[in-house]
Design an enzyme around this catalytic site. Structure first.
Site, mmCIF file in Angstrom:
data_model
loop_
_atom_site.group_PDB
_atom_site.id
_atom_site.type_symbol
_atom_site.label_atom_id
_atom_site.label_comp_id
_atom_site.label_asym_id
_atom_site.label_seq_id
_atom_site.Cartn_x
_atom_site.Cartn_y
_atom_site.Cartn_z
ATOM 1 N NE ARG A 160 35.798 1.233 -28.831
ATOM 2 C CZ ARG A 160 35.698 2.496 -29.238
ATOM 3 N NH1 ARG A 160 34.520 2.990 -29.580
ATOM 4 N NH2 ARG A 160 36.763 3.264 -29.337
ATOM 5 C CB SER A 239 41.695 -1.894 -26.826
ATOM 6 O OG SER A 239 42.446 -0.837 -27.384
ATOM 7 C CD GLU A 343 37.236 -2.975 -27.405
ATOM 8 O OE1 GLU A 343 37.373 -2.762 -28.620
ATOM 9 O OE2 GLU A 343 37.717 -2.231 -26.527
#
Length: 351
Positions: A160, A239, A343
């Site tokens: 990520r 998420s 995130e």
């Protein structure tokens, strides 16, 4: 190129919250994108680049500067090489690649947002990451004042993360090139156990491309991870927290804490994450810390379908959402000694 002033930004995000921008510019060509970026840089105006708005939390006061919405279009297939304009809708691009019989991104179906955002976050799900198929990213380098081509290695992809995320003010993605696989209509080898189970095959097997995509869409929809205007569980950024990656030593301490809190027979999820590191599940941590599905009583709550998604139930403010996020972070830290990391990108606000 469209230009609006005191323009609402909430409708441009999947959270549907946040204040307005001083100025909103919508660019439909690469030249317009570059022109808007140069204009902002030359005048010293703060710039916010918006794609699909699926990984963005905008503060309630909005953005004092120019918001640039990238709405470029372009889907070009040459053999197994796919080039996408940054503004292409990612879910549509995946569907067209599957229809063309090409494998490599089929398990990334249903992820909201634009193609240009995928390399920034190194988007991944169900055993696939875009870093495994991206060969080149064409971007405008604000520091050099020119368009550049970055190879896969140049992008410095990791979990990520990427060069673009590490230096968010330098590059504006224009186009992304992928190298896909012609496997006679079959998917890439399935690497995610949940997907394999749902398909009734073993990890490592291949299945028809359309079947893989449809199965992933069903799995995502069951967790509120496919956009639906009528379903507040999808008024989210997917998420909200990344899965923690711990050193082996830290994981041993965490493991002991889990057993002390939840019982000697309890094992936390553990996945290999490179030499000397182990990844665990943020969703598991949140749930075991007491934040179950549907947690909350205000306008921002945990999704009723997935503990990893924080949601706007229709009237939430950015501060409502962040108050919930802070509560979850504090609770997980107290329970397990792990600090969760958000995130989504924060604009005009912070945790």
């Amino acid at each position: 190129m469209q230009e609006l002033h005191d323009a609402p930004l909430a409708p441009l995000t999947t959270f549907r919250l946040g204040g307005p921008a001083t100025r909103l510019v919508t660019a439909t060509t690469d030249a317009e994108v570059i022109g808007a970026v140069r204009e902002a840089d030359d005048s010293g105006t703060p710039l916010l680049v918006i794609g699909g708005g699926s990984n963005l939390v905008i503060g309630d006061k909005g953005f004092a500067g120019t918001a640039l919405r990238i709405a470029t279009r372009g889907f070009e297939l040459r053999g197994t090489t796919l080039e996408l304009a940054a503004g292409e809708i990612w879910t549509d691009a995946v569907a067209r690649a599957v229809e063309a019989g090409l494998a490599g991104i089929e398990c990334l179906a249903g992820i909201p947002g634009s193609a240009g955002a995928t390399p920034i976050q190194n988007v991944g799900a169900y055993g696939q990451e875009v870093s495994s198929t991206i060969t080149e990213v064409i971007a405008y380098d604000r520091r050099a004042g020119e368009t550049v081509a970055l190879t896969n290695a140049d992008c410095a992809f990791s979990y990520r993360h990427s060069r673009f995320k590490a230096d968010p003010q330098r590059y504006v993605v224009l186009r992304v090139r992928f190298e896909l696989e012609d496997a006679d209509g079959l998917s890439a080898p399935l690497r995610y156990a949940e997907t394999a189970r749902a398909l009734g095959v073993a990890p490592g097997d291949r299945v028809p491309l359309a079947r893989a995509r449809e199965t992933v869409l069903k799995l995502r929809a069951g967790k509120g991870m496919v956009l639906d205007p009528e379903d507040h569980d999808t008024w989210s950024a997917g998420s909200f927290f990344t899965n923690p990656i711990l050193t082996d030593a830290d994981f041993a301490v965490f493991r002991a804490r889990v057993r002390e809190r939840l019982g000697e027979d309890t094992e936390a999820p553990a996945y290999p994450a490179g030499e000397g590191h182990t990844k665990t599940s943020a969703a598991w941590l949140i749930d075991k810390a007491g934040f179950t599905k549907g947690y909350g009583t205000g306008p921002a709550r945990i999704s009723t379908k997935h503990t990893l998604a924080l949601t706007n139930r229709g009237t939430a403010t950015a501060e409502d959402l962040l108050a919930l996020a802070r509560e979850v972070i504090a609770g997980v830290r107290e329970a397990f000694g792990i600090t969760l990391v958000n995130e989504p990108v924060m604009v005009g606000t912070s945790l």
